[in-house]
Design an enzyme around this catalytic site. Structure first.
Site, mmCIF file in Angstrom:
data_model
loop_
_atom_site.group_PDB
_atom_site.id
_atom_site.type_symbol
_atom_site.label_atom_id
_atom_site.label_comp_id
_atom_site.label_asym_id
_atom_site.label_seq_id
_atom_site.Cartn_x
_atom_site.Cartn_y
_atom_site.Cartn_z
ATOM 1 C CB CYS A 133 -0.956 0.007 1.186
ATOM 2 S SG CYS A 133 -2.221 -1.245 1.016
ATOM 3 C CG HIS A 134 0.509 3.710 2.073
ATOM 4 N ND1 HIS A 134 -0.398 2.927 2.728
ATOM 5 C CD2 HIS A 134 -0.209 4.584 1.342
ATOM 6 C CE1 HIS A 134 -1.622 3.325 2.406
ATOM 7 N NE2 HIS A 134 -1.537 4.323 1.585
ATOM 8 N N GLY A 135 4.428 1.110 0.873
ATOM 9 C CA GLY A 135 5.851 0.835 0.782
ATOM 10 C C GLY A 135 6.626 0.723 2.086
#
Lengths: 169, 420
Positions: A133-135
């Site tokens: 999702c956001h690394g």
């Protein structure tokens, strides 16, 4: 205009407001608390998992309280990797020894501590987990190493009921 | 509010109006003096009212068939699509209607930014508008959760987890929002309830928005006050009614194009997969209208600060009437502001684009620069610009440039003075 003095009426006003506020609070609270987890949700507090089929280097994902739990049987290399890291290099310092009492078994909530996505196995810069999702990158102990997540993946309360069964919760 | 006293002509009308002055209200609305130089950017208020009514009517009909239960929601939506008479049409109007609603609201907001409609004495209209916008985002988000597809589930998880960034009480709040330890059936049923409630709250706020508008009257492209009584205004009916209707028809053509030709282009294919709490889709993206804020959230490498940045990006708009120090409303007479305005438009579009892309490499860098610029625009450029900028001379009345027969003000002035 004469100086204002506290009189009987002021006392009555204050007393009325105070009682009214308590009444409103007592009425509103059930309306708010009804949204908290109910008895049936809380009743699903623990799950038993058979891990006999798990070979070295494999992970299974089970559902506990509606959330995924990763159970990984770690290889020697992964354990060595996780235990050789200096605590100073960690964003949320935690010893691998504290996260996995039995070094071969890592049990943790498969929930990224950033915004709750499920990280992917065997991915990322630290050969542990990677959240798409956001690394956020996690190491082989499920500790946050890189990315926006603030803390390590949470280790729930669990115990080995016998050699092949883990009880989570 | 009205400039003159109104008396119904019929005896019955007078009898009723003396007891409940609805006819006075109707008269005020039809005779409402409107600046005669309003352009088509001013038709979006009417278009937005249409969007709200459309969402409420289609939403009510969908609710007659939808089942808010984690085990049945996904199937009930497919049931609407396949079995319910015209169910596909109603759902596609509702789903695309949300996008059309946001398209119109963004045009409406950027029109205000260009013509300075948020400035005194219209600050309350503006702030009510921002509250409506926030409620729209809440309603849209919860509506997207209802079909209980993969994007529904994971969108709900990510957005509710934003609250977990709050120190100390965050986790408790998230559990309270969920009604459990993850997004599940209790979450779905309460989202359905709130999704049903919010449009009616918006409706109430729209009434206040219009009420607050009718106190000072409309702003206009020239951005100066109308002189009353004067030839600066025309009655709302029929002049503005017919213009709004024409614009609405144009808008409905675009709306119908999406509904009938590409009904799924603004959605995500992943949402046609039923929710699965064990698998997160590889690439989570919110709906297009939330992308700029999503980009801001992701551009900050810290969880709490990211959430704060995202919320500030929205709430900063409420402070805009005080951040913009310029006394001149319309960008027409603010040559520098006009340029910064278009840079801001580009900045928001860039944020929207990188919000849809993976948060890595060049995209992340661009997102960070664009985020910084967004705040720079509101916190530094606008306050300084209002004090430093050399503005163009504003016309004496909104009739002046029209009488001159040219859009160019200098020419108009020359003409007018030569006539005199």
């Amino acid at each position: 205009m004469s100086e204002k003095k506290t009189n009987r009426r002021d006392f009555l006003f204050t007393a009325t407001y105070a009682v009214g506020a308590v009444g409103v609070g007592a009425t509103v609270w059930p309306m708010i608390d009804q949204m908290n987890p109910d008895a049936s949700v809380k009743a699903l507090a623990s799950t038993e998992v058979d891990v006999s089929s798990l070979t070295l280097g494999k992970t299974i994902t089970v559902l506990w309280r509606g959330k995924p739990v990763f159970i990984r049987r770690r290889t020697e290399d992964e354990i060595a990797d996780a235990r050789s890291v200096k605590l100073d290099d960690l964003k949320d310092p935690e010893k691998d020894e504290d996260r996995a009492k039995n070094p071969e078994w890592l049990v943790m909530l498969g929930v990224c501590t950033h915004l709750g996505c499920v990280p992917l196995n065997d991915k990322g810069d630290y050969n542990g987990w990677f959240c798409p999702c956001h690394g956020s990158h996690y190491d082989t102990s499920g500790r946050i190493r890189k990315g926006p997540a603030p803390t390590n993946m949470e280790v729930p309360k669990y115990e080995f009921v016998n050699a092949n069964t883990i009880k989570i919760g | 509010m009205s400039d003159h006293e109104y008396t119904p002509t019929s005896k019955a009308g007078k009898w009723f109006n003396d007891r409940l002055p609805l006819l006075t209200l109707a008269n005020h609305l039809t005779d409402y003096p409107t600046p005669k130089n309003l352009n088509y950017w001013w038709t979006f208020g009417g278009i937005l009212t249409f969007c709200l009514i459309t969402q409420i009517v289609t939403g009510l009909t969908l609710a007659m068939h939808y089942i808010a239960h984690a085990d049945m929601a996904f199937e009930s939506v497919e049931h609407i699509m396949r079995d319910v008479n015209y169910g596909w049409l109603i759902r596609y109007i509702h789903a695309n209607g949300a996008s059309m609603f946001f398209l119109a609201v963004y045009i409406h907001i950027f029109r205000s930014l260009f013509y300075g409609s948020y400035k005194a004495p219209r600050e309350i209209i503006w702030i009510i508008g921002i509250i409506i916008y926030l409620l729209m985002m809440a309603a849209a988000f919860m509506g997207y959760v209802l079909p209980w597809g993969q994007m529904s589930f994971w969108g709900a998880t990510v957005i509710t987890n934003l609250f977990s960034a709050i120190p100390l009480v965050g986790e408790g709040i998230v559990t309270w929002l969920w009604g459990g330890y993850s997004v599940d059936n209790p979450t779905l049923t309460r989202f359905f309830t709130l999704h049903y409630l919010i449009p009616f709250l918006i409706l109430g706020l729209v009434v206040l928005h219009i009420w607050a508008l009718h106190v000072p009257g409309n702003n206009n492209p020239v951005g100066i006050d109308v002189k009353k009584p004067s030839k600066d205004t025309v009655p709302f009916h029929p002049y503005i009614v017919i213009k709004d209707t024409f614009a609405l028809l144009m808008f409905m053509i675009v709306f119908a194009f999406f509904v009938f030709y590409t009904p799924n282009i603004l959605g995500h294919a992943d949402n046609y997969i039923e929710a699965n709490p064990l698998v997160t889709p590889a690439h989570i993206v919110p709906e297009w209208y939330l992308l700029p804020f999503y980009a801001i959230l992701r551009s900050v490498p810290d969880k709490l600060l990211g959430v704060i940045a995202m919320l500030s990006a929205i709430l900063i708009l409420a402070a805009l009437p005080w951040l913009d120090t310029s006394k001149i409303r319309s960008a027409v007479f603010r040559p520098l502001y006009k340029q910064f305005y278009w840079i801001l438009v580009a900045d928001v579009l860039i944020l929207g684009y990188v919000g849809a892309m993976p948060a890595e490499g060049l995209y992340l860098l661009v997102a960070r620069v664009a985020t910084a610029y967004y705040f720079l625009h509101f916190l530094v450029i606008l306050p300084v610009l209002g004090l430093k900028e050399k503005t163009l001379p504003i016309p004496l009345s909104i009739t002046e440039p029209i009488l001159g027969g040219t859009a160019n003000l200098a020419t108009a002035r020359n003409k007018e003075s030569s006539i005199k």
